[in-house]
Design a protein around this motif. Structure first.
Motif, short mmCIF file in Angstrom:
data_model
loop_
_atom_site.label_atom_id
_atom_site.label_comp_id
_atom_site.label_asym_id
_atom_site.label_seq_id
_atom_site.Cartn_x
_atom_site.Cartn_y
_atom_site.Cartn_z
N TYR A 19 -1.46 -8.05 -11.37
CA TYR A 19 -1.91 -7.47 -10.20
C TYR A 19 -2.59 -6.28 -10.41
O TYR A 19 -3.71 -5.78 -9.82
N ASP A 20 -1.93 -5.29 -11.13
CA ASP A 20 -2.53 -3.99 -11.35
C ASP A 20 -3.76 -4.14 -12.19
O ASP A 20 -4.88 -3.48 -11.79
N TYR A 21 -3.58 -5.12 -12.95
CA TYR A 21 -4.82 -5.22 -14.02
C TYR A 21 -5.91 -5.77 -13.15
O TYR A 21 -7.22 -5.14 -13.22
N GLY A 25 -6.10 -1.15 -12.52
CA GLY A 25 -5.25 -0.38 -12.92
C GLY A 25 -5.13 -0.20 -14.47
O GLY A 25 -5.58 -1.04 -15.09
N LYS A 26 -4.25 0.79 -14.86
CA LYS A 26 -3.98 0.77 -16.23
C LYS A 26 -2.71 0.86 -16.75
O LYS A 26 -2.40 0.90 -17.89
N PHE A 73 8.35 1.96 7.64
CA PHE A 73 7.88 0.84 7.00
C PHE A 73 8.92 0.47 5.83
O PHE A 73 9.54 1.20 5.09
N ILE A 74 9.21 -0.81 5.73
CA ILE A 74 9.68 -1.32 4.59
C ILE A 74 8.71 -2.32 3.85
O ILE A 74 8.37 -3.24 4.38
N ASP A 75 8.20 -1.90 2.65
CA ASP A 75 7.34 -2.63 2.04
C ASP A 75 7.97 -3.64 0.76
O ASP A 75 8.34 -3.04 -0.02
N LEU A 76 8.12 -4.82 1.32
CA LEU A 76 8.79 -5.62 0.14
C LEU A 76 8.02 -6.40 -0.85
O LEU A 76 6.96 -6.82 -0.40
N GLY A 77 8.28 -6.22 -2.13
CA GLY A 77 7.45 -6.66 -3.17
C GLY A 77 6.34 -5.81 -3.29
O GLY A 77 5.21 -6.29 -3.78
N SER A 78 6.55 -4.39 -3.39
CA SER A 78 5.39 -3.59 -3.18
C SER A 78 4.40 -3.50 -4.51
O SER A 78 3.42 -3.07 -4.19
N GLY A 79 5.11 -3.56 -5.62
CA GLY A 79 4.15 -3.73 -6.92
C GLY A 79 3.82 -2.31 -7.35
O GLY A 79 4.54 -1.26 -6.79
N LEU A 80 2.87 -2.53 -8.17
CA LEU A 80 2.62 -0.83 -8.83
C LEU A 80 1.71 -0.10 -7.69
O LEU A 80 0.90 -0.51 -7.15
N PRO A 81 1.91 1.21 -8.02
CA PRO A 81 0.86 2.09 -6.93
C PRO A 81 -0.47 1.75 -7.35
O PRO A 81 -0.97 1.43 -8.53
N THR A 82 -1.42 1.83 -6.21
CA THR A 82 -2.53 1.86 -6.35
C THR A 82 -3.32 3.03 -5.67
O THR A 82 -2.52 4.20 -5.34
N ALA A 83 -4.59 3.14 -5.18
CA ALA A 83 -5.25 4.53 -4.82
C ALA A 83 -4.57 4.57 -3.43
O ALA A 83 -4.43 5.65 -2.75
N ASP A 84 -4.43 3.45 -2.58
CA ASP A 84 -4.04 3.52 -0.99
C ASP A 84 -2.49 2.76 -0.94
O ASP A 84 -2.51 1.66 -0.59
N ASN A 85 -1.78 3.39 -1.08
CA ASN A 85 -0.17 2.87 -0.97
C ASN A 85 0.02 3.11 0.55
O ASN A 85 -0.61 3.80 1.13
N VAL A 86 1.17 2.41 0.90
CA VAL A 86 1.53 2.43 2.20
C VAL A 86 1.86 3.90 2.93
O VAL A 86 1.34 4.15 3.80
N HIS A 87 2.55 4.50 2.17
CA HIS A 87 2.98 5.81 2.55
C HIS A 87 1.75 6.65 2.61
O HIS A 87 1.77 7.76 3.50
#
Length: 271
Positions: A19-21, A25-26, A73-87
């Motif tokens: 997903y990151d790729y 993402g890097k 918030f509970i973010d299930l299966g959040s994955g790697l950070p991107t530019a706009d994370n939930v927090h």
């Protein structure tokens, strides 16, 4: 928190890193890029799924913090950070919003440590999404989330990685039964299109990760049984609350591509 960089296996693809790729993402390895390139090369246009999903999640978080009193918030299966994370999305508007990220990918946990150093209103809980009891009772969850107050439970692009025999509806039901009235549930999910593109994409994921289940709109809606599904219902992710982002689909300026239709989104509220 458990898990460290030594546990990262760069020889096997990771759902989070693929997903990151695809999102540009890097934090990925050659083995992840190899899988991602199957989508980019053999299924041109399919990368739109990842971007449509992320944009819908951002709109959902924004709507929750601006139109409801939910601040956790509970973010299930959040994955790697991107530019706009939930927090980040939530705390830009409500600085005291609290977020628990849930993931077991070792690389996600490494990033989680860094996140904890800069933000005392976030936690990363290393428990499998299929173990909701373990997530809810984890000390970090208990420290941050007040289950006597409404909670936003985010199932962003995670339930399609849960096979039928692992009872995805039961996972949602667990959370539904343990949060108070007024809690929000967001879901985005690979959407069965009954077309060659759907079949091929599903085949790639199942061959790579041994799991992956596309579901129809009716099946996705059934996952939210007992909740009030909010307008506009379960729809292709780019169309979900698209007016909030001023997207090009407002007013029907153009048709969605087949790929943009293969990720659905919806939000529900516990009555």
């Amino acid at each position: 928190m458990t898990g460290d960089s030594s546990a990262i296996d760069s020889t096997r693809p990771s759902i989070a890193r693929v997903y990151d790729y695809l999102l540009g993402g890097k934090d990925n390895y050659a083995v992840d890029r190899e899988i991602g390139d199957v989508f980019k090369r053999d299924l041109p246009g399919s990368v739109a799924i990842a971007f449509a999903n992320r944009a819908a999640l951002t709109r959902a978080v924004t709507e929750i913090v601006t139109t409801t009193g939910v601040r956790q918030f509970i973010d299930l299966g959040s994955g790697l950070p991107t530019a706009d994370n939930v927090h980040q999305v939530a705390q830009r508007r409500v600085p005291d919003a609290r977020v628990v990220y849930v993931d077991t990918d070792p690389q996600v946990l490494v990033h989680g440590r860094a996140l904890l150093e800069e933000n005392d209103r976030t936690r990363v809980v290393p428990v499998d999404v299929r173990d909701p009891e373990g997530i809810r009772n984890h000390p970090d969850t208990r420290e941050l989330i007040d289950f006597d107050r409404p909670v936003a439970v985010m199932f962003s692009a995670i339930l399609h990685h849960v096979n039928d025999d692992e009872d995805p509806a039961g996972i949602v039901r667990y959370w539904r039964d343990r949060v108070p009235s007024g809690s929000c549930f967001f879901v985005s999910h690979f959407r069965s299109g009954n077309n060659p593109e759907t079949a091929e994409a599903e085949k790639v994921l199942q061959a790579t990760f041994g799991r992956g289940r596309w579901r129809t709109d009716a099946e996705i809606e059934a996952l939210l049984d007992g909740l009030d599904i909010l307008a506009p219902g379960i729809v292709p992710a780019p169309l979900w609350r698209s007016e909030a982002a001023g997207t090009p689909w407002k007013g029907g300026q153009r048709e969605l591509t087949v790929w943009e239709r293969l990720i659905a989104a919806g939000m529900a509220r516990k009555p």
